[in-house]
Design an enzyme around this catalytic site. Structure first.
Site, PDB file in Angstrom:
ATOM      1  N   GLU A  64      26.928  45.931  34.236  1.00 39.95           N
ATOM      2  CA  GLU A  64      27.714  45.694  35.452  1.00 39.95           C
ATOM      3  C   GLU A  64      28.189  44.246  35.562  1.00 39.95           C
ATOM      4  O   GLU A  64      29.327  43.978  35.989  1.00 39.95           O
ATOM      5  CB  GLU A  64      26.857  46.041  36.684  1.00 39.95           C
ATOM      6  CG  GLU A  64      27.549  45.867  38.009  1.00 39.95           C
ATOM      7  CD  GLU A  64      28.765  46.769  38.159  1.00 39.95           C
ATOM      8  OE1 GLU A  64      28.593  47.979  38.300  1.00 39.95           O
ATOM      9  OE2 GLU A  64      29.910  46.261  38.131  1.00 39.95           O
ATOM     10  N   VAL A 121      31.755  42.231  33.829  1.00 36.69           N
ATOM     11  CA  VAL A 121      33.131  42.148  34.352  1.00 36.69           C
ATOM     12  C   VAL A 121      33.081  41.863  35.852  1.00 36.69           C
ATOM     13  O   VAL A 121      32.403  42.561  36.603  1.00 36.69           O
ATOM     14  CB  VAL A 121      33.913  43.463  34.123  1.00 36.69           C
ATOM     15  CG1 VAL A 121      35.339  43.355  34.666  1.00 36.69           C
ATOM     16  CG2 VAL A 121      33.924  43.848  32.653  1.00 36.69           C
ATOM     17  N   GLY A 137      31.691  39.516  37.548  1.00 38.51           N
ATOM     18  CA  GLY A 137      30.448  38.946  38.092  1.00 38.51           C
ATOM     19  C   GLY A 137      29.757  39.908  39.049  1.00 38.51           C
ATOM     20  O   GLY A 137      29.263  40.960  38.646  1.00 38.51           O
ATOM     21  N   ILE A 148      31.064  41.702  41.424  1.00 36.56           N
ATOM     22  CA  ILE A 148      31.876  42.825  41.951  1.00 36.56           C
ATOM     23  C   ILE A 148      31.402  44.129  41.306  1.00 36.56           C
ATOM     24  O   ILE A 148      31.362  44.248  40.091  1.00 36.56           O
ATOM     25  CB  ILE A 148      33.382  42.629  41.636  1.00 36.56           C
ATOM     26  CG1 ILE A 148      33.887  41.305  42.196  1.00 36.56           C
ATOM     27  CG2 ILE A 148      34.202  43.789  42.160  1.00 36.56           C
ATOM     28  CD1 ILE A 148      35.335  40.981  41.800  1.00 36.56           C
ATOM     29  N   LYS A 190      37.226  41.309  29.278  1.00 33.71           N
ATOM     30  CA  LYS A 190      36.914  42.079  30.495  1.00 33.71           C
ATOM     31  C   LYS A 190      37.853  43.268  30.659  1.00 33.71           C
ATOM     32  O   LYS A 190      37.419  44.368  31.000  1.00 33.71           O
ATOM     33  CB  LYS A 190      36.954  41.153  31.710  1.00 33.71           C
ATOM     34  CG  LYS A 190      35.803  40.136  31.689  1.00 33.71           C
ATOM     35  CD  LYS A 190      36.005  39.029  32.700  1.00 33.71           C
ATOM     36  CE  LYS A 190      34.844  38.047  32.699  1.00 33.71           C
ATOM     37  NZ  LYS A 190      35.139  36.843  33.488  1.00 33.71           N
TER      38      LYS A 190
HETATM   39  N1  HSE Z   1      34.268  31.675  32.763  1.00 35.69           N
HETATM   40  C1  HSE Z   1      34.220  32.888  33.501  1.00 35.69           C
HETATM   41  C2  HSE Z   1      35.165  32.779  34.702  1.00 35.69           C
HETATM   42  C3  HSE Z   1      32.803  33.147  33.942  1.00 35.69           C
HETATM   43  O1  HSE Z   1      35.630  31.676  34.988  1.00 35.69           O
HETATM   44  O2  HSE Z   1      35.464  33.786  35.335  1.00 35.69           O
HETATM   45  C4  HSE Z   1      32.532  34.550  34.392  1.00 35.69           C
HETATM   46  O3  HSE Z   1      32.714  35.492  33.391  1.00 35.69           O
END
Ligand code: HSE
Length: 403
Positions: free
Chosen positions: A124, A127, A129, A131, A200
């Site tokens: 989970e 993708v 974080g 969410i 992602k």
């Molecule tokens: N580097 C990524 C971002 C971290 O800025 O969204 C989270 O996957």
């Protein structure tokens, strides 16, 4: 009590331990049993850390402990995380990960290994974080035929584009600020070149098609060429520029792309500012739904990992169905896809001539860019658009328009 191990005590790993310990009551009640972090794997020492005594640098100690039922992989990278993950799954230990690089590259294989050994590979946090998008695709949206997904999937670049848009800052300045704030790495390539968003959208598309959408076959453009001039034109058009991961069904086949797009004020993605992420999913029965939240950061990402730990704890010894087979999805070439384009052309005297080359086009101008003009084309196939612009040496740049 269910004993678990956390591999990698960095930003996300430390967050996982924090969520489990701080929300002990919630986690245990919902898992149906107490969740106990028995080991933390890291090559570093953490003197003075309240969990110092749990830290080990010996993976064998974890994998050979029959009490360990679930492992959180928050190490990142492929080596040694791939071997550690596979060996755990082969022993029937579920693995919950935030490692998008691993999931995009080996998702199908590791899900297959988990299935064979009656455990789970859950991702989970890989993708968006915090969410909840993976479980949503795998459960709530299962009756749907998914027509498309469009997402702001990278917080760092969304922060940078927001600052360029709202404060008129240059690309170099916002990158420096993003690095100072710890959003962008010293080598910002993965974010600014779109590679992170690409992995992602590959993961989300693979879940939609039940087969692997290979990230290395997705056309990927980053934000490095976006300038304050582009934003000046965008403002004139009532739009902003967002780095989108888009995946869509084209007559039963998949097309996927990561690129900066002009997004209209009326589109819900327009309002997604700063480091926030959002994913819009369009189903044939449900229509569009949108998922919004913090796409990065210790606690939000860790919360998603712990959600997976709870799911794994509720399903010990049982594979939770997840359709993602090892075969590959053939992607539609980008040349066949139609968009409207915004094109910047130098030489104000070229306006009539260039406009005549693009049927139903309109001109846009900004006082911030002298000696040039912008053109919004009609919807046309990318192949035709590129053929035409090849013959116009005055073309400065172009951005696709998301509609
Ligand atoms: N580097 C990524 C971002 C971290 O800025 O969204 C989270 O996957």
């Amino acid at each position: 009590m269910i004993n678990i191990a956390v591999m990698g005590y960095g930003t996300v790993g430390a967050g996982v331990v924090e969520v489990i310990q701080h929300n002990q009551k919630e986690v245990s009640t919902k898992a149906g049993d107490a969740i106990n972090v028995k080991y933390i794997l890291d090559i570093r020492k953490f003197p003075g850390d309240p969990n110092e005594s749990l830290v080990t640098d010996d993976y064998e100690k974890i994998i050979n402990d029959p009490e360990i039922k679930i492992i959180c992989e928050t190490m990142g990278g492929l080596k040694p995380a791939y071997d550690f993950t596979k060996r755990a799954l082969e022993k029937g230990i579920s693995v919950c990960t935030s490692n998008k690089e691993m999931v995009a590259a080996y998702g199908a294989e590791l899900i297959g290994v988990a299935k064979e050994h009656n455990c789970n590979y859950l991702f989970e946090a890989s993708v968006g974080g915090g969410i909840p998008i993976i479980r949503t695709l795998n459960s709530s949206l299962t009756p749907e035929r998914i027509h498309g997904i469009a997402g702001i999937l990278n917080g760092t670049t969304n922060y940078m584009l927001t600052k360029m848009d709202e404060e008129g800052e240059s690309y170099d300045d916002v990158l420096a600020t993003a690095q100072k704030l710890g959003y962008a790495e010293r080598n910002p390539e993965a974010d600014v070149e779109g590679y992170d968003a690409c992995r992602k959208i590959a993961i989300l598309s693979s879940l939609v098609y039940g087969k692997t959408v290979r990230f290395d076959e997705i056309h990927t453009e980053g934000i490095t060429k976006i300038s304050t001039a582009d934003f000046a034109y965008a403002k004139e058009m009532g739009k902003s520029i967002k780095l989108l991961g888009v995946s869509m069904d084209v007559e039963g086949r998949c097309f996927a792309i990561v690129a900066p797009f002009l997004v209209d004020k009326e589109d819900p993605l327009y309002c997604v500012r700063d480091v926030f992420n959002a994913v819009v999913v369009e189903g044939n029965m449900l229509g569009k739904t949108m998922y919004y939240g913090r796409g990065a950061g210790s606690r939000p990402t860790a919360s998603a990992v712990v959600g997976d730990v709870i799911d794994a704890a509720k399903h010990l010894g049982k594979f939770i169905f997840c359709l993602w087979e090892d075969s590959k999805v053939e992607l539609v070439p980008k040349d066949n896809i139609s968009w409207k384009y915004f094109v910047r052309v130098s030489g104000a005297d070229k306006e009539t001539e260039v406009k005549r080359m693009f049927e139903n086009s309109s001109v846009v101008k900004t006082t911030k860019c002298d000696g040039e003009f912008g053109l919004i084309t009609d919807r046309m196939k990318e192949r035709d658009f590129l053929m035409k612009t090849k013959d116009i040496p005055e073309v400065i740049s172009y951005i696709r328009i998301y509609e």
